[in-house]
Design an enzyme around this catalytic site. Structure first.
Site, PDB file in Angstrom:
ATOM      1  CG  HIS A  41      -1.873  -1.041   1.347  1.00 46.55           C
ATOM      2  ND1 HIS A  41      -3.070  -1.030   0.676  1.00 46.55           N
ATOM      3  CD2 HIS A  41      -1.849  -2.213   2.035  1.00 46.55           C
ATOM      4  CE1 HIS A  41      -3.749  -2.134   0.958  1.00 46.55           C
ATOM      5  NE2 HIS A  41      -3.030  -2.878   1.773  1.00 46.55           N
ATOM      6  CG  ASP A  79       9.561   4.619   2.178  1.00 48.51           C
ATOM      7  OD1 ASP A  79       8.471   4.259   1.688  1.00 48.51           O
ATOM      8  OD2 ASP A  79      10.372   5.352   1.580  1.00 48.51           O
ATOM      9  CD  GLU A 126      -4.616  -1.047   4.487  1.00 52.43           C
ATOM     10  OE1 GLU A 126      -3.955  -1.744   5.264  1.00 52.43           O
ATOM     11  OE2 GLU A 126      -5.763  -1.351   4.111  1.00 52.43           O
TER      12      GLU A 126
HETATM   13 NI    NI Z   1      -3.412  -4.685   2.519  1.00 55.83          NI
END
Ligand code: NI
Length: 136
Positions: A41, A79, A126
């Site tokens: 994501h 990250d 998200e």
């Molecule tokens: Ni997911």
């Protein structure tokens, strides 16, 4: 009392699952986010701090200090990583945005307090349709 919010972004992989459940049961409960071969994501993180305006510098908290804390404590660790495998502060937790939001709160709160402000809210998006907020 005044509030300041800093936005950061990170991309990370995850899988939501319980090891003690079958793939079928995980897929039933967690849906596509339980794909055994991972997926990612592009998360958006909002960190809101609060406090009184300093007579010294006119800020609630120096922006460059807040930015540095979020970079070092969160972004550099998450990250382009796998949340389930690589991120120490998510170890042993189901990689939901709810758990991630609370874990990030716990990572940042003491550092922000050391810098003289208070943590008010952690918000994580998200997907553009879902976000989680935590106020402690
Ligand atoms: Ni997911």
């Amino acid at each position: 009392m005044i509030f300041f919010t800093r936005r950061e972004r990170f991309s990370a992989a995850h899988r939501m699952f319980r090891q003690d459940w079958t793939d079928e049961k995980n897929s039933e409960v967690f849906g596509k986010c339980s794909n055994p071969n991972w997926h990612g994501h592009n998360y958006v993180l909002w960190v809101t701090v609060k406090g009184e305006i300093s007579e010294n510098h006119g800020f609630v908290m120096n922006i460059s200090i807040l930015k540095k804390i979020i970079q070092e404590r969160i972004i550099e660790k998450i990250d382009h990583r796998n949340i389930n495998i690589d991120v120490a502060f998510m170890k042993g937790k189901i990689a939901t945005t709810e758990n991630l939001t609370i874990a990030i709160w716990n990572e940042l709160k003491p550092e922000i307090e050391k810098a003289g402000a208070s943590l008010h809210c952690i918000k994580i998006e998200e997907t553009e349709n879902n976000f989680i907020e935590y106020y402690g």
